[in-house]
Design a protein around this motif. Structure first.
Motif, short mmCIF file in Angstrom:
data_model
loop_
_atom_site.label_atom_id
_atom_site.label_comp_id
_atom_site.label_asym_id
_atom_site.label_seq_id
_atom_site.Cartn_x
_atom_site.Cartn_y
_atom_site.Cartn_z
N LEU A 187 0.82 -1.16 -0.03
CA LEU A 187 -0.20 -0.02 0.18
C LEU A 187 0.82 1.56 -0.09
N GLY A 188 2.13 1.26 0.18
CA GLY A 188 2.93 2.08 0.20
C GLY A 188 2.99 3.06 1.27
N GLU A 189 2.55 2.29 2.46
CA GLU A 189 2.58 2.94 3.90
C GLU A 189 3.70 2.76 4.91
N ARG A 190 4.55 1.77 4.33
CA ARG A 190 5.74 1.30 4.99
C ARG A 190 7.09 1.46 4.31
N MET A 191 8.07 1.89 4.90
CA MET A 191 9.36 1.94 4.10
C MET A 191 9.92 0.57 3.95
N VAL A 192 10.68 0.27 2.97
CA VAL A 192 11.23 -1.18 2.75
C VAL A 192 12.71 -1.15 2.90
N GLN A 193 13.16 -1.83 3.85
CA GLN A 193 14.64 -1.77 4.24
C GLN A 193 15.56 -2.49 3.06
N ASP A 194 16.68 -2.29 2.93
CA ASP A 194 17.43 -2.92 2.01
C ASP A 194 17.47 -4.36 2.07
N TYR A 195 17.65 -4.79 3.33
CA TYR A 195 17.65 -6.49 3.40
C TYR A 195 16.24 -7.01 3.28
N GLU A 196 15.10 -6.31 3.55
CA GLU A 196 13.97 -6.69 3.25
C GLU A 196 13.70 -6.96 1.62
N LEU A 197 14.18 -5.84 0.75
CA LEU A 197 13.90 -5.74 -0.55
C LEU A 197 14.75 -6.77 -1.01
N TRP A 198 15.87 -7.19 -0.53
CA TRP A 198 16.84 -8.17 -1.21
C TRP A 198 16.14 -9.53 -0.84
N ALA A 199 15.60 -9.92 0.34
CA ALA A 199 14.82 -10.93 0.50
C ALA A 199 13.50 -10.99 -0.28
N LEU A 200 12.85 -10.05 -0.49
CA LEU A 200 11.54 -10.12 -1.46
C LEU A 200 11.98 -10.41 -2.82
N SER A 201 12.90 -9.78 -3.32
CA SER A 201 13.30 -9.98 -4.61
C SER A 201 13.88 -11.70 -5.00
N SER A 202 14.50 -12.18 -3.89
CA SER A 202 14.71 -13.36 -3.79
C SER A 202 13.70 -14.26 -4.01
N VAL A 203 12.85 -14.32 -3.27
CA VAL A 203 11.74 -15.08 -3.04
C VAL A 203 10.70 -15.03 -4.40
N LEU A 204 10.65 -13.75 -4.81
CA LEU A 204 9.77 -13.46 -5.99
C LEU A 204 10.60 -13.63 -7.46
N GLY A 205 11.99 -14.19 -7.40
CA GLY A 205 12.66 -14.61 -8.39
C GLY A 205 13.03 -13.37 -9.30
N VAL A 206 13.31 -12.32 -8.73
CA VAL A 206 13.59 -11.17 -9.50
C VAL A 206 15.01 -10.53 -9.32
N SER A 207 15.60 -9.68 -9.88
CA SER A 207 16.66 -9.05 -9.39
C SER A 207 16.46 -7.86 -8.27
N ALA A 208 17.54 -7.68 -7.45
CA ALA A 208 17.27 -6.79 -6.63
C ALA A 208 16.82 -5.57 -6.97
N ASP A 209 17.33 -5.13 -8.11
CA ASP A 209 17.09 -3.74 -8.59
C ASP A 209 15.61 -3.69 -9.36
N TRP A 210 14.79 -4.94 -9.72
CA TRP A 210 13.54 -4.97 -10.36
C TRP A 210 12.48 -4.21 -9.69
N PRO A 211 12.61 -4.03 -8.26
CA PRO A 211 10.90 -3.46 -7.73
C PRO A 211 11.45 -1.94 -7.94
N LEU A 212 12.54 -1.36 -8.27
CA LEU A 212 12.74 0.05 -8.17
C LEU A 212 12.37 0.73 -9.49
#
Length: 77
Positions: free
Chosen positions: A52-77
Motif C-alpha cells: 500500500l506504500g505505507e511502510r518503508m522497505v529496508q534494503d535487506y527486506e528488498l533483497w529477501a523479497l526479490s529472492s523469493v519473487l525470483g527477480v533481481s534486487a533492482d527490479w522493484p525500483l
C-alpha cells in the motif's frame, strides 16, 4: 528516523511487489512465510503496508523479497 515520502508513498516498490505476488498466486501470508525462510522477519501486515506504500522497505527486506519473487534486487525500483 525520518520517513521520506515520494508522491505520498513511503516506498516505490510496493505496487511491483503486489503485481509479482499476484502473478505467482501467492497470498500475503504465503509471501511473508517465504521471506522468513530467507531469514527476514516480515509478517502479513507488513507485506500489506509495503504494498500500500505505507511502510518503508529496508534494503535487506528488498533483497529477501526479490529472492523469493525470483527477480533481481533492482527490479522493484
Amino acid at each position: 528516523m525520518k520517513a521520506n515520502d515520494y508522491e505520498g508513498r513511503r516506498n516505490i516498490s510496493g505496487e511491483r511487489v503486489r503485481m509479482k505476488r499476484l502473478s505467482m498466486r501467492l497470498s500475503q501470508a504465503a509471501l511473508a512465510a517465504k521471506v522468513q525462510t530467507e531469514g527476514v522477519v516480515l509478517e502479513q501486515d507488513a507485506i500489506s503496508r509495503i504494498e500500500l506504500g505505507e511502510r518503508m522497505v529496508q534494503d535487506y527486506e528488498l533483497w529477501a523479497l526479490s529472492s523469493v519473487l525470483g527477480v533481481s534486487a533492482d527490479w522493484p525500483l
